[in-house]
Design a protein around this motif. Structure first.
Motif, PDB file in Angstrom:
ATOM      1  N   ALA A 196       0.808  -1.233   0.000  1.00 43.20           N
ATOM      2  CA  ALA A 196       0.000   0.000   0.000  1.00 43.20           C
ATOM      3  C   ALA A 196       0.833   1.271   0.000  1.00 43.20           C
ATOM      4  O   ALA A 196       0.362   2.324   0.418  1.00 43.20           O
ATOM      5  N   HIS A 197       2.064   1.195  -0.478  1.00 41.71           N
ATOM      6  CA  HIS A 197       2.848   2.422  -0.625  1.00 41.71           C
ATOM      7  C   HIS A 197       2.398   3.165  -1.879  1.00 41.71           C
ATOM      8  O   HIS A 197       1.997   2.564  -2.879  1.00 41.71           O
ATOM      9  N   GLN A 198       2.494   4.490  -1.833  1.00 41.29           N
ATOM     10  CA  GLN A 198       2.039   5.338  -2.931  1.00 41.29           C
ATOM     11  C   GLN A 198       3.255   5.836  -3.715  1.00 41.29           C
ATOM     12  O   GLN A 198       4.135   6.489  -3.140  1.00 41.29           O
ATOM     13  N   PHE A 199       3.280   5.555  -5.026  1.00 43.31           N
ATOM     14  CA  PHE A 199       4.507   5.796  -5.772  1.00 43.31           C
ATOM     15  C   PHE A 199       4.223   6.115  -7.232  1.00 43.31           C
ATOM     16  O   PHE A 199       3.159   5.821  -7.764  1.00 43.31           O
ATOM     17  N   ASP A 200       5.201   6.749  -7.856  1.00 50.61           N
ATOM     18  CA  ASP A 200       5.217   7.006  -9.293  1.00 50.61           C
ATOM     19  C   ASP A 200       6.412   6.304  -9.907  1.00 50.61           C
ATOM     20  O   ASP A 200       7.392   5.982  -9.215  1.00 50.61           O
ATOM     21  N   ILE A 201       6.355   6.109 -11.235  1.00 47.40           N
ATOM     22  CA  ILE A 201       7.494   5.613 -12.005  1.00 47.40           C
ATOM     23  C   ILE A 201       8.149   6.812 -12.684  1.00 47.40           C
ATOM     24  O   ILE A 201       7.477   7.629 -13.318  1.00 47.40           O
ATOM     25  N   LEU A 202       9.472   6.911 -12.589  1.00 46.76           N
ATOM     26  CA  LEU A 202      10.214   8.073 -13.067  1.00 46.76           C
ATOM     27  C   LEU A 202      11.275   7.675 -14.090  1.00 46.76           C
ATOM     28  O   LEU A 202      11.600   6.503 -14.259  1.00 46.76           O
ATOM     29  N   ASP A 203      11.817   8.694 -14.766  1.00 48.78           N
ATOM     30  CA  ASP A 203      13.047   8.533 -15.531  1.00 48.78           C
ATOM     31  C   ASP A 203      14.051   9.556 -15.019  1.00 48.78           C
ATOM     32  O   ASP A 203      13.759  10.351 -14.121  1.00 48.78           O
ATOM     33  N   SER A 204      15.241   9.551 -15.588  1.00 52.16           N
ATOM     34  CA  SER A 204      16.315  10.389 -15.044  1.00 52.16           C
ATOM     35  C   SER A 204      16.077  11.875 -15.254  1.00 52.16           C
ATOM     36  O   SER A 204      16.794  12.699 -14.687  1.00 52.16           O
ATOM     37  N   LYS A 205      15.078  12.250 -16.076  1.00 53.06           N
ATOM     38  CA  LYS A 205      14.745  13.656 -16.299  1.00 53.06           C
ATOM     39  C   LYS A 205      13.575  14.121 -15.429  1.00 53.06           C
ATOM     40  O   LYS A 205      13.214  15.296 -15.456  1.00 53.06           O
ATOM     41  N   SER A 206      12.965  13.231 -14.683  1.00 47.94           N
ATOM     42  CA  SER A 206      11.788  13.566 -13.884  1.00 47.94           C
ATOM     43  C   SER A 206      12.142  14.521 -12.749  1.00 47.94           C
ATOM     44  O   SER A 206      13.285  14.551 -12.267  1.00 47.94           O
ATOM     45  N   GLU A 207      11.140  15.279 -12.313  1.00 50.00           N
ATOM     46  CA  GLU A 207      11.303  16.118 -11.138  1.00 50.00           C
ATOM     47  C   GLU A 207      11.439  15.224  -9.902  1.00 50.00           C
ATOM     48  O   GLU A 207      10.688  14.268  -9.728  1.00 50.00           O
ATOM     49  N   LEU A 208      12.387  15.543  -9.034  1.00 46.84           N
ATOM     50  CA  LEU A 208      12.650  14.715  -7.863  1.00 46.84           C
ATOM     51  C   LEU A 208      12.069  15.291  -6.572  1.00 46.84           C
ATOM     52  O   LEU A 208      11.766  14.554  -5.639  1.00 46.84           O
TER      53      LEU A 208
END
Length: 658
Positions: free
Chosen positions: A357-369
Motif C-alpha cells: 500500500a505504498h504510494q509511488f510514481d514511475i520516473l526517468d532520469s529527467k523527472s522532477e525529484l
C-alpha cells in the motif's frame, strides 16, 4: 445508424473510436482520392460518416482510427514502402511468412508512404467531422531500406550495427509524429491526436508535445498481463496530460470475436483505471454485419454504469504519492522496451509496493525529484555524472534513497558514480548464484547461492538467520563510516559435479563474504537484485527487507491498513473539492490456464482498519458514491477509521475543512 448509436448510449458510452482504414488496408468511407482502397464488400460506403453523425446526435465523440505501419493491401501493392531487414528481407512484426494469415509486414514511414498517409489523413479531415485521430502501430522498426540507410549515413550512424539502426528508428519515428501533428494542425486545430505503440514508456518523453493525451493499450488477458497497466500509468500520468486506458471485452485479446470477459475482471480493470487517475476504454470490434452485439454492450453497460456513478470523485483527481521509482526501461533502448518485456526489476518492485500500500510514481532520469520523500533505483539504473549531481542535490535537501545491485554504477559498471551510497566494488561475487535456465518444471539450475544475515531494524518481521539469495549480487565493501545492516554469508561451496548437496544450492557455511545491505545517512544499498528476484519467485523476505528499509527512511507513510497483501490501496486528491479519495480494491487474478490470468470471483473483506496521513483537519469521512459516513479519530496527523466491508471496489472520501 440509430440502432448503433442508441446501443452505445444505453451502455453509458460517451466516446467510440471508429475506422477510416484498418490493418487489412481497407477504407470505410467514400474516399474520392483512393476509391480502390474502399472495402470491396462495403455495402454502405458512408459507413464511417453515418456512424459519426448518429453518435453526434447522442453527444458521443467519435475519434477516427487510421492504421500506420500495418496495412496488408498497401504492403502488397507497394513493396518498396515495406521496411527491410538487415539481410534484405521483409520486416515482419511477428514470425509471419508470405503464406501465413496476417497483416504484420512493417511499413516504413521514412519512404514515400508518408506522403500517402498525409493525403489520406487530409481527406479524412476534409470529408468528415473529426473529434480526434487515433493512429495505430507507430513504433521504431529496425529498417535497412534505402531511405533509412541514407538517413543513418547522413546522421553519422553505422547502418550495419543494430543499435545504430534502432537509435535512428527511434529518432525517425519521433520526427514522423511531430511532422504529422504539425500537418494535422494546418487543417484542424482542435481534434485530439494519439499515436499508439501498445505501450507508453520512457521513449515517449522527447516527443510528448506531438500528443494531446496518452492512451494506454493494456489488455491484461491479451499479452500485457495485470502488471503492465500499473507500471505504465504511474509513468504516463506524470506528464500532465489526460490518460485513457484500453482493456477489452474479449476473453483474450483483439480479434477474439464472440467471447466475453468475466464481469468481475472488467470491473477490476476499469475501477483500477479510476484509482490510478485514468479514464476508461473497453475495446470491441465491429462484426461484418455492422450490428453491435447486444450481450456485449449489456456487459459493458453494467460496468460503465458503475463507472458513471463514481466519476464525480474521479474528475480532476491527481495521485498523491511519496515514493519515486526509476524505470530501467530508459536504459534498455528501443529494441527491448515494450509491453511484453517490462524490465523484471520494475515488475518486482511494483508488486512489492502495491502489496504494501505504498504510494509511488514511475520516473526517468529527467523527472522532477523534489515531490518525493524517497527515491528507489531498482537493480539496473546506471548513473551519469549529470544524474549523480541531481541525486546528490536531492539528498542534500533531505530526501532518502534506496538502490540495489548495479544501480548507482557508472555506464562502464566498474565504479559507483553515486558516491552517496558509500560502497565500492570488491569483485564480482565468486560464491553467488548464476543465471537460472529452466530444467523442466521442478529442477532449475541452483548451482550457486549466497545468504543474507540481517540484524536489528532491517530484520524486523524476519528471523535473524540466513536467507537465500538466488541471483548473483555485487561483491561490495562498505566505506568507512557506513553501517552494515546485513552481511552476506557464503555457502560451503558452489555446486558442481564434484561438490553438491541435495537438489539445489549448498547450505550456509557461516563464513562472512561481503556487505549485503549498507546504510549511509539517508541512503540504503542492497548488493543483490532483490526486485528481479521478487519478480522471479517472490521470496517474502526480499519484500520484507525492502519494506524495512523504507520504514527506516520514511517512517510516516501515507496509508496503513491491516488488510491482506492482495488488497490494493491508492489515494488521489481533488484539489478543487478540497478532499482526498482513497480507493480500495480487492480482486485476485488467478492463473487458471496456461495462457492467461483469470479473474472471476469477488471475495469481500470485513472490518478493515485504515490510517491515512492527511494534510489538514478532517471534516468528514464517507463511503462514496453510497454516502454512508464512517466514524473516525485523529492520531496526530493521521485519520484512523474502520471500513465495515469491501466488496470489490470502494472509494472513501476524506473531506477536509477549507
Amino acid at each position: 445508424p440509430e440502432e448503433f448509436a442508441s446501443t452505445l448510449k444505453k451502455a453509458h458510452i460517451n466516446s467510440i473510436t471508429c475506422f477510416a482504414r484498418c490493418h487489412h488496408g481497407m477504407m470505410y468511407y467514400d474516399s474520392k482520392a483512393f476509391p480502390e482502397k474502399i472495402h470491396p464488400k462495403l455495402t454502405n460506403k458512408n459507413l464511417l460518416k453515418e456512424q459519426i453523425e448518429a453518435c453526434h446526435r447522442h453527444d458521443i465523440r467519435v475519434p477516427i482510427y487510421i492504421t500506420v505501419q500495418w496495412d496488408y493491401l498497401t504492403a502488397a501493392e507497394n513493396p518498396e514502402w515495406v521496411a527491410v531487414t538487415e539481410d534484405g528481407g521483409i520486416s515482419y512484426a511477428y514470425t509471419q511468412k508470405p503464406y501465413t494469415p496476417g497483416f504484420y509486414a512493417n511499413l516504413c514511414v521514412n519512404t514515400p508512404y508518408r506522403d500517402f498517409l498525409k493525403a489520406h489523413t487530409k481527406e479524412v479531415l476534409d470529408m468528415l467531422p473529426c473529434d480526434g485521430l487515433f493512429f495505430d502501430i507507430v513504433k521504431p522498426v529496425d529498417c535497412s531500406c534505402k531511405y533509412c540507410r541514407k538517413g543513418m549515413e547522413e546522421s553519422g550512424l553505422d547502418p550495419t550495427k543494430p543499435e545504430n539502426r534502432m537509435e535512428y528508428a527511434q529518432k525517425m519515428i519521433n520526427g514522423f509524429k511531430t511532422d504529422m501533428t504539425n500537418f494535422i494542425r494546418q487543417y484542424n486545430k482542435e481534434c485530439s491526436i494519439f499515436y499508439n505503440r501498445g505501450h507508453i514508456g520512457t521513449a515517449h518523453r522527447p516527443v510528448v508535445d506531438a500528443y494531446t493525451h496518452f492512451e494506454l493499450e493494456s489488455l491484461p488477458s491479451g499479452g500485457w498481463g495485470y502488471l503492465h497497466f500499473p507500471i505504465t500509468i504511474r509513468y504516463a500520468r506524470n506528464f500532465g496530460i489526460d490518460c485513457l486506458t484500453h482493456t477489452g471485452k474479449f476473453h483474450t485479446s483483439w480479434g477474439d470475436f464472440h467471447s466475453f470477459k468475466n464481469r468481475a475482471a472488467l470491473e477490476f480493470e476499469c475501477f483500477n483505471m479510476l484509482a490510478q487517475g485514468s479514464k476508461c476504454l473497453i475495446g470491441d470490434q465491429l462484426e461484418p454485419s455492422g450490428r453491435l452485439s447486444g450481450p456485449v454492450y449489456e456487459l459493458i453497460g453494467q460496468v460503465y454504469s458503475e463507472v458513471e456513478k463514481k466519476e464525480p470523485w474521479c474528475m480532476g483527481a491527481k495521485a498523491v504519492t511519496e515514493i519515486g521509482v526509476f524505470s530501467p526501461e530508459e536504459f534498455l533502448g528501443s529494441v527491448t522496451a515494450g509491453r511484453t518485456n517490462i524490465p523484471p526489476a520494475s515488475q518486482g518492485i511494483v508488486r512489492m509496493l502495491q502489496e504494501s500500500a505504498h504510494q509511488f510514481d514511475i520516473l526517468d532520469s529527467k523527472s522532477e525529484l523534489a515531490p518525493y520523500k524517497l527515491l528507489v533505483l531498482p537493480d539496473n539504473i546506471p548513473v551519469s555524472e549529470e544524474f549523480a549531481a541531481r541525486l546528490k542535490k536531492y539528498l542534500d535537501g533531505g530526501g532518502g534513497l534506496i538502490a540495489s545491485f548495479e544501480s548507482g554504477l557508472n555506464d562502464e559498471k566498474n565504479n559507483f558514480a553515486l558516491k552517496e551510497l558509500d560502497v565500492k566494488i570488491k569483485a564480482e561475487a565468486a560464491l553467488a548464484p548464476d543465471a537460472l535456465p529452466a530444467w523442466g518444471r521442478y529442477f532449475e539450475r541452483h548451482d550457486y547461492a549466497d545468504y543474507l544475515l540481517p540484524k536489528g531494524k532491517i530484520a524486523a518481521g524476519v528471523p535473524e538467520t540466513e536467507h537465500a539469495m538466488y541471483i548473483k549480487g555485487l561483491e561490495v565493501e562498505a566505506e568507512t563510516g557506513s553501517e552494515v545492516l546485513a552481511e552476506t554469508i557464503l555457502p560451503y561451496f558452489n555446486r558442481t559435479y564434484k561438490s553438491f548437496c541435495s537438489h539445489r544450492q549448498a547450505p550456509s557455511s557461516g563464513k562472512e563474504g561481503y556487505s549485503g545491505i549498507v546504510r549511509k545517512g539517508r541512503c540504503i544499498y542492497f548488493a543483490h537484485p532483490i526486485f528481479t528476484q521478487y519478480h522471479r519467485n517472490a521470496p517474502r523476505w526480499c519484500r520484507q527487507l525492502f519494506l524495512n528499509a523504507i520504514e527506516m527512511l520514511l517512517p510516516e507513510r501515507l496509508i496503513k491498513h491491516d488488510g491482506p497483501s492482495t488488497m490494493l490501496a491508492s489515494i488521489n486528491e481533488q484539489k478543487k473539492e478540497n478532499r482526498w479519495i482513497l480507493h480500495l480494491l480487492h480482486y485476485i487474478p488467478e492463473r487458471r490456464s496456461v495462457d492467461i490470468d483469470v479473474l472471476e470471483d469477488v471475495i469481500p473483506l470485513y472490518n478493515i482498519k485504515l490510517s491515512v496521513n492527511v494534510p489538514g483537519k478532517v471534516r468528514e469521512i464517507s463511503c462514496v458514491p453510497e454516502g454512508s459516513t464512517l466514524d473516525f479519530s485523529m492520531n496526530g496527523s493521521r485519520a484512523e477509521f474502520i471500513l465495515p466491508k469491501l466488496s470489490g471496489h470502494q472509494m472513501i472520501s476524506i473531506q477536509l475543512y477549507d
